[in-house]
Structure formats: C-alpha cells, structure tokens
Scaffold this motif. Structure first.
Motif, PDB file in Angstrom:
ATOM      1  N   THR A   1       0.767  -1.249  -0.192  1.00  0.00           N
ATOM      2  CA  THR A   1       0.071  -0.077   0.084  1.00  0.00           C
ATOM      3  C   THR A   1       0.848   1.295  -0.082  1.00  0.00           C
ATOM      4  O   THR A   1       0.696   2.117  -0.738  1.00  0.00           O
ATOM      5  CB  THR A   1      -0.979   0.116   1.157  1.00  0.00           C
TER       6      THR A   1
ATOM      7  N   ILE B   1      -6.437   3.436  -3.521  1.00  0.00           N
ATOM      8  CA  ILE B   1      -5.831   4.069  -2.472  1.00  0.00           C
ATOM      9  C   ILE B   1      -6.507   5.314  -1.955  1.00  0.00           C
ATOM     10  O   ILE B   1      -6.506   6.170  -2.410  1.00  0.00           O
ATOM     11  CB  ILE B   1      -4.381   3.984  -2.513  1.00  0.00           C
TER      12      ILE B   1
ATOM     13  N   SER C   1      -3.219  -5.774   3.102  1.00  0.00           N
ATOM     14  CA  SER C   1      -4.454  -5.211   2.575  1.00  0.00           C
ATOM     15  C   SER C   1      -5.297  -6.273   1.695  1.00  0.00           C
ATOM     16  O   SER C   1      -6.356  -6.344   1.566  1.00  0.00           O
ATOM     17  CB  SER C   1      -4.041  -4.116   1.472  1.00  0.00           C
TER      18      SER C   1
ATOM     19  N   SER D   1      -6.528   1.094   2.086  1.00  0.00           N
ATOM     20  CA  SER D   1      -7.183   0.362   0.950  1.00  0.00           C
ATOM     21  C   SER D   1      -8.746   0.752   0.834  1.00  0.00           C
ATOM     22  O   SER D   1      -9.413   0.985   1.900  1.00  0.00           O
ATOM     23  CB  SER D   1      -7.144  -0.983   1.183  1.00  0.00           C
TER      24      SER D   1
END
Length: 303
Positions: free
Chosen positions: A56, A273, A206, A103
């Motif tokens: 991420t 994101i 994630s 996320s």
C-alpha cells in the motif's frame, strides 16, 4: 531517549489538536482548504503512513508521486508509521489532526474519504482510471512450483463466485482485463475437484481480508484442504513466492519489471488507495495531488 522524546512530541500535538475541536470555524487553511467545521485549522498535521515494504505504501508513493529527486520514497520522517491498515484506521479515527491512506475495501464510517483532484473514489472511478490512486491486487507464484491444488484455488478466485466475493468485500473485479488460464475473470463457474492438502499464501495485509474469505469458502467446497494465510507485506509475499517458502504471494501493487520476469502473476481485483481524515474535518472534501505531495513529504506541516 530520542524515540521517547519524539513520541512525546507527537502525543502533545495530538492532545493539542483535540483540545481545539470546534474552534476556528470559517478559517481558510494554508492549503486553501475550507475549514468551516474543522477542529484543527492552523494545527500541526499528523501524517500517518504504512511501513516500508508495505504494498500500500509503495503504491501510494508511486501513484501520488511522493518521491525525491532520485524517485525514491519521500514520505516525511516525522510520519507515524504503522504496520497494518487497522492501525491507520484507529489513529485517524481517534485524532482530528491526522491524515492517512488506506485501501478502498477498508473504508468505514469511522473516517472520512477525500476526493483527489475533484474525483471521488468509487468502483467506477477506479475501474475506468479516472481516480488517480488506483492499483491492482496481484497473486504471484513460481510456474514450476504451483501445484494442482494451487492452480485449482486460482481457478476458484477467478470464477464467477470468487469474483462476486471480491466485489462483496468492497473491492473491484477487473473483469476481462484479468485472466487465469485464458479464462476471463468472473465468466465461468467453479466446481470442486475434491482436492486435498495444504496451501500457503503470504504477503500484503491489504489482500488478507478478501483472501481469507476466499480461502474459507474454498475450504468448504474442498473439505480436505487447509489454506494458511500470513500477512507480512507485499515485498515479503513476492520473496516467499520466489524462494518457495509460500505457494502463492500476495501483492497489493504492480510488480516491478524485474519481479514480473521471475514469477507468474495475475490481477484478481482492483483497489483504490483512499486518503482519509478524521470526521471532525467535516468541511474538508478534496485535496489536489500537489497538496497531497506537500503534506506527505513534510513540506506542509500545519492545517
């Protein structure tokens, strides 16, 4: 001693921001963002980031261009660094001065999502590419080591049922852009082949929630199978797939050219994101990418 002093300073900033909740209505912050109901206008920005090695973070840095002159990660050293999405959610939800990124599938009512350059995050905006921070969720494996069981699990992930589970978990099915064994994602039905044995998946935190749901369903369809899922970051997931310590690696980002040349891989979901702030920032709706870069690189330090 240095670390204790630094943490103490952050705690002070946190307390100070909380004390001014509800004040400074109608003030225009230094970034040009209306802060009519903001609790933190003029206060220090608490930047919250994921750890190095997180897919991420790597995707955020690349897509938001929070990089230095050499193109390397340039997130401010003053950021509060956390190892899980849940940790980011907890800090931002509890701190009116905080800003972080998570996320799309992890969004909940405890935080507020911001639009970027006027585009709100949505499944449609991620799929059509109009949302600027869109990324793939990838599974990776060594071709010569992927067992029949591993191939069957992949077939389930890309089946109609598997892709419906991806969507219900809050992520976006890539549709025909992703294939497994030349079959378009979500266009065929899965039937159990009665497989038995163990399968290990390692990598992105994630990906873990949706992969765990897929694994649980697959185990019910194949009672002789046990799937172990370990969350330790995308880079660790790639390494585990490459060296054989896991059957399948989980990466919440694009593979680099070098990585893609060493393993098989497929995109089973798309994700956005999302930049998030505390709900106390009720009038903050949008950031430009330039503002985002300034905040996360430490150039802008106050709301």
């Amino acid at each position: 001693m240095f670390m204790q002093k630094k943490w103490g300073s952050r705690r002070f900033k946190w307390a100070l921001a909380t004390l001014v909740t509800g004040l400074l209505a109608g003030v225009l912050g230094p970034l040009g963002i209306e802060a009519a109901a903001s609790s933190v206008s003029g206060q220090p920005i608490i930047v919250v980031s994921r750890e190095a090695g997180s897919g991420t973070r790597q995707a955020f840095v690349e897509l938001a261009k929070v990089v230095d002159a050499q193109g390397d990660d340039n997130i401010t050293v003053e950021a509060d660094v956390l190892n899980t999405t849940g940790g980011v959610l907890q800090v931002v939800a509890g701190n009116p001065a905080a800003i972080g990124y998570i996320s799309f599938g992890s969004l909940n009512d405890s935080i507020q999502a911001l639009s970027l350059d006027g585009v709100a995050v949505s499944a449609e905006a991620v799929r059509d590419g109009s949302y600027p921070l869109a990324r793939p969720f990838n599974l990776a494996w060594k071709e010569e080591r992927l067992s029949d069981l591993g191939q069957d699990f992949m077939s389930f992930v890309f089946s109609r049922e598997g892709q419906a589970m991806v969507e219900s978990a809050g992520y976006i099915s890539p549709g025909s852009k992703a294939t497994w064994q030349e079959q378009a994602a979500g266009t065929y039905d899965y039937s159990s082949g009665g497989h038995k044995g163990q399968l290990s998946l390692v990598g992105s935190t994630s990906l873990t929630p949706v992969i765990e749901k897929l694994a649980e369903r697959y185990e019910k369809l194949n009672p002789g199978v046990k799937i172990n899922v370990t969350s330790n970051g995308s880079t660790a997931g790639f390494t585990a797939a490459l060296d054989g310590t896991a059957d399948i690696g989980m990466l919440s980002r694009e593979l680099t050219t070098s990585e893609a040349s060493q393993v098989g891989h497929a995109t089973f979901a798309l994700d956005g994101i999302v930049v998030v702030v505390n709900p106390a920032q009720s009038q903050m709706k949008n950031l430009t990418l330039t503002e985002l870069q300034a905040i996360f690189s430490g150039q802008k330090t106050h709301w």
